[in-house]
Scaffold this motif. Structure first.
Motif: not given
Ligand SMILES: C[S@@+](CC[C@H](N)C(=O)[O-])C[C@H]1O[C@@H](n2cnc3c(N)ncnc32)[C@H](O)[C@@H]1O
Length: 314
Positions: A86-87, A131, A219, A176, A203-204, A153
């Motif tokens: 999915y990523y 924020r 977030c 991340d 993250a999982e 994330g």
């Molecule tokens: C919209 S950004 C938000 C980033 C940050 N938390 C902020 O508030 O600015 C979403 C982030 O989630 C990360 N992400 C998505 N799925 C993830 C996963 N399964 N594990 C870790 N990071 C993930 C993406 O790489 C991306 O950096």
């Protein structure tokens, strides 16, 4: 609590999905969505291309792309990490999703554009206000100040730096799945003289020890996840939390009237850059939190379009 409003009408969702399934239309929508963001940042007084160039060169006018990025990438990236399918889909108008330097160097300016006017008539300050409104809700509800925090994330660190400002004595870890984003986060932290741990991991499934955090913050990540990953991250958050610890999730509010009343063409642009939005809007987060071992969460609208979900370990 979140105001109850009807979710996005099913017919509009269906029509938009049918349109986006047509590849040339999808590409046009994606392009338009990006142009809208670049234009919006100009109206906010943000020099999109100038800021990105500065970050890419790290202020060195001799090279458009600093070779230090590749060194930092090699040091932070986990070469054995398996990226979930999915990523690997296109995201946010980038064909390689979050896995590129272009995405990593544009995400901060993009966040200012996307979050302008999230709270009120606050333009370029919308991101900071958003924020702050999240942390205000969390601080009000938490019984004690967290000493150990993980930001799942964390992106390029915008959410992590905001957490550090709110909880200056806490030990903070940012996680991340994009090594490009984590490299930028680490560089920005060095520039700000902040001592934060950075980790390239899903993250999982983090390598972090169980029961080691008072607060897990997620977030603006959930709207980017299919439901399977969203649920797996709740379970990982539960594993990472100490007894009585809290999970805080801030993201788009599916019950916000803004989404219910959104004109279909804007919804089309939004969905062309966010492939899992339907799954996010359909997720029964309260039920899934309880199944993952959390108490009934406190849900608070913290902007016109966002909500904070705060759940304590059961
Ligand atoms: C919209 S950004 C938000 C980033 C940050 N938390 C902020 O508030 O600015 C979403 C982030 O989630 C990360 N992400 C998505 N799925 C993830 C996963 N399964 N594990 C870790 N990071 C993930 C993406 O790489 C991306 O950096």
């Amino acid at each position: 609590m979140t105001p109850s409003a009807p979710p996005i009408p099913r017919l509009a969702t269906h029509v938009v999905n049918q349109l986006l399934a047509i590849k040339p239309l999808f590409n046009v929508a994606k392009h338009q969505a990006r142009q809208m963001m670049v234009k919006r940042s100009a109206t906010l007084g943000i020099d999109w291309y100038g800021e990105v160039a500065k970050l890419k060169s790290r202020g060195n006018e001799q090279s458009a792309f600093s070779p230090d990025w590749d060194k930092d990438f090699a040091a932070i990236a986990n070469p054995n990490l398996h990226y979930p399918d999915y990523y690997l889909r296109p995201f946010h108008a980038y064909d390689q999703g979050n896995l590129s330097w272009q995405a990593a160097t544009e995400v901060e300016v993009a966040a200012y554009a996307v979050h302008a006017w999230a709270c009120a008539e606050d333009g370029a300050k919308g991101d900071a206000h958003l924020r702050q409104s999240y942390h205000d809700v969390v601080c009000k509800a938490l019984p004690t100040t967290p000493q150990t925090i993980v930001d799942l994330g964390c992106g390029v660190g915008m959410s992590t730096f905001a957490l550090q400002a709110t909880f200056p004595d806490a030990e903070i870890t940012g996680v991340d799945l994009s090594p490009y984003f984590v490299a930028v986060a680490q560089y920005q932290a060095q520039q700000k003289h902040l001592n934060i741990h950075w980790l390239h991991a899903a993250a999982e499934e983090t390598p972090l020890p169980r029961a080691s955090f008072d607060l897990v913050s997620v977030c603006l990540v959930y709207h980017e996840l299919p439901q399977t990953a969203a649920i797996a991250i709740l379970q990982e958050a539960r594993r990472l939390l100490k007894p009585n610890g809290h999970l805080a999730i801030m993201d788009m509010n599916p019950h916000s009237e803004i989404y219910a009343k959104m004109p279909p063409y804007i919804l089309t642009l939004l969905k062309s850059t966010e492939p899992y939005l339907d799954q996010y809007f359909a997720l029964d987060l309260v039920k899934e939190l309880k199944s993952a071992g959390f108490k009934t969460p406190l849900i608070t609208a913290n902007s016109l379009r966002h909500r904070t979900v705060l759940a304590q370990v059961h």
